[in-house]
Design a protein around this motif. Structure first.
Motif, PDB file in Angstrom:
ATOM      1  N   THR A 150       0.824  -1.210   0.000  1.00  0.00           N
ATOM      2  CA  THR A 150       0.000   0.000   0.000  1.00  0.00           C
ATOM      3  C   THR A 150       0.857   1.258   0.000  1.00  0.00           C
ATOM      4  O   THR A 150       0.551   2.236  -0.685  1.00  0.00           O
ATOM      5  N   ILE A 210       2.445   1.569  -3.574  1.00  0.00           N
ATOM      6  CA  ILE A 210       1.454   1.841  -4.609  1.00  0.00           C
ATOM      7  C   ILE A 210       0.869   3.239  -4.424  1.00  0.00           C
ATOM      8  O   ILE A 210       0.514   3.917  -5.392  1.00  0.00           O
ATOM      9  N   TRP A 221      -3.507  -3.646  -8.484  1.00  0.00           N
ATOM     10  CA  TRP A 221      -3.858  -3.799  -7.073  1.00  0.00           C
ATOM     11  C   TRP A 221      -4.805  -4.973  -6.895  1.00  0.00           C
ATOM     12  O   TRP A 221      -4.675  -5.749  -5.937  1.00  0.00           O
ATOM     13  N   TRP A 238      -4.435  -8.357  -4.601  1.00  0.00           N
ATOM     14  CA  TRP A 238      -5.439  -8.705  -3.598  1.00  0.00           C
ATOM     15  C   TRP A 238      -5.893 -10.150  -3.742  1.00  0.00           C
ATOM     16  O   TRP A 238      -6.189 -10.821  -2.754  1.00  0.00           O
ATOM     17  N   ILE A 271       6.422  -3.438  -7.218  1.00  0.00           N
ATOM     18  CA  ILE A 271       5.819  -2.136  -6.905  1.00  0.00           C
ATOM     19  C   ILE A 271       6.845  -1.024  -7.068  1.00  0.00           C
ATOM     20  O   ILE A 271       6.516   0.082  -7.508  1.00  0.00           O
TER      21      ILE A 271
END
Length: 215
Positions: free
Chosen positions: A13, A16, A69, A73, A93
């Motif tokens: 996170t 990104i 993303w 996930w 990333i």
């Protein structure tokens, strides 16, 4: 979800978010540049032509970040806290963040025509996104991220929702489209290819709306 995924996802996170912020700052610089041009108080802004190529490339990368993303996930059940996993996340990333920094020029005033900047960076951006998408997709397949429940949900959605089945099939053409975009030297073709990729990803997102167990 793997119990250690939260720790991996925090790192994901953070990186990104930096990539998304970089893209949004690029659009912000363009909007400010156009505002100064309309005001007429900045001669350097008046002499800069933005065009369509760079903004379209920025929109493509921003939308693809969301798709990327979603791929990560789907791997939440198989990713654990290992040094190899951390390195893989940093490479993928970190690579995406590096690509994001190349989409827009840091100093727009130094590029009288953004199209010239596009042709200089396009191959790195499109080729880099393609490689990262291929790597993440292959990793998802090899790690078995799609369990029996997810596969069953996707099969059920494809049967009950033709739009989902069609959009999923069309999405497969994004890989050759990215490759074509990386090497194309024609302006119109680049616009068509970028528009196609953007459209297919938005169509797929729309077709999955409300489908249980489908991301």
């Amino acid at each position: 979800m793997h119990p250690q995924f939260d720790y991996i996802f925090e790192l994901f996170t953070l990186l990104i978010s930096l990539a998304v912020a970089e893209m949004l700052m690029g659009f912000s610089r363009i909007l400010k540049l156009r505002a100064r041009r309309k005001a007429g108080g900045d001669p350097t802004a008046i002499s800069v032509r933005v065009g369509w190529l760079v903004p379209l490339l920025g929109l493509l990368v921003l939308i693809d970040l969301a798709t990327f993303w979603s791929i990560i996930w789907t791997m939440r059940g198989v990713l654990d806290m290992r040094i190899a996993t951390i390195f893989a996340v940093l490479v993928l990333i970190g690579g995406y963040y590096l690509i994001a920094t190349l989409v827009f020029p840091d100093e727009p005033e130094l590029w009288p025509d953004f199209d010239a900047y596009f042709w200089q960076q396009k191959r790195l951006v499109a080729g880099g996104v393609l490689l990262i998408n291929l790597a993440s997709t292959l990793a998802s397949i090899m790690l078995g991220a799609q369990g029996p429940e997810e596969v069953a949900a996707a099969q059920k959605a494809a049967v009950e929702n033709p739009a989902f089945a069609i959009s999923s099939l069309i999405m497969l053409f994004n890989f050759p489209a990215f490759l074509w975009l990386a090497f194309s030297k024609r302006r119109i073709m680049c616009i068509v290819l970028m528009g196609f990729i953007i459209f297919t990803q938005l169509l797929h997102a729309y077709s999955t709306w409300g489908l249980e167990g489908i991301l």
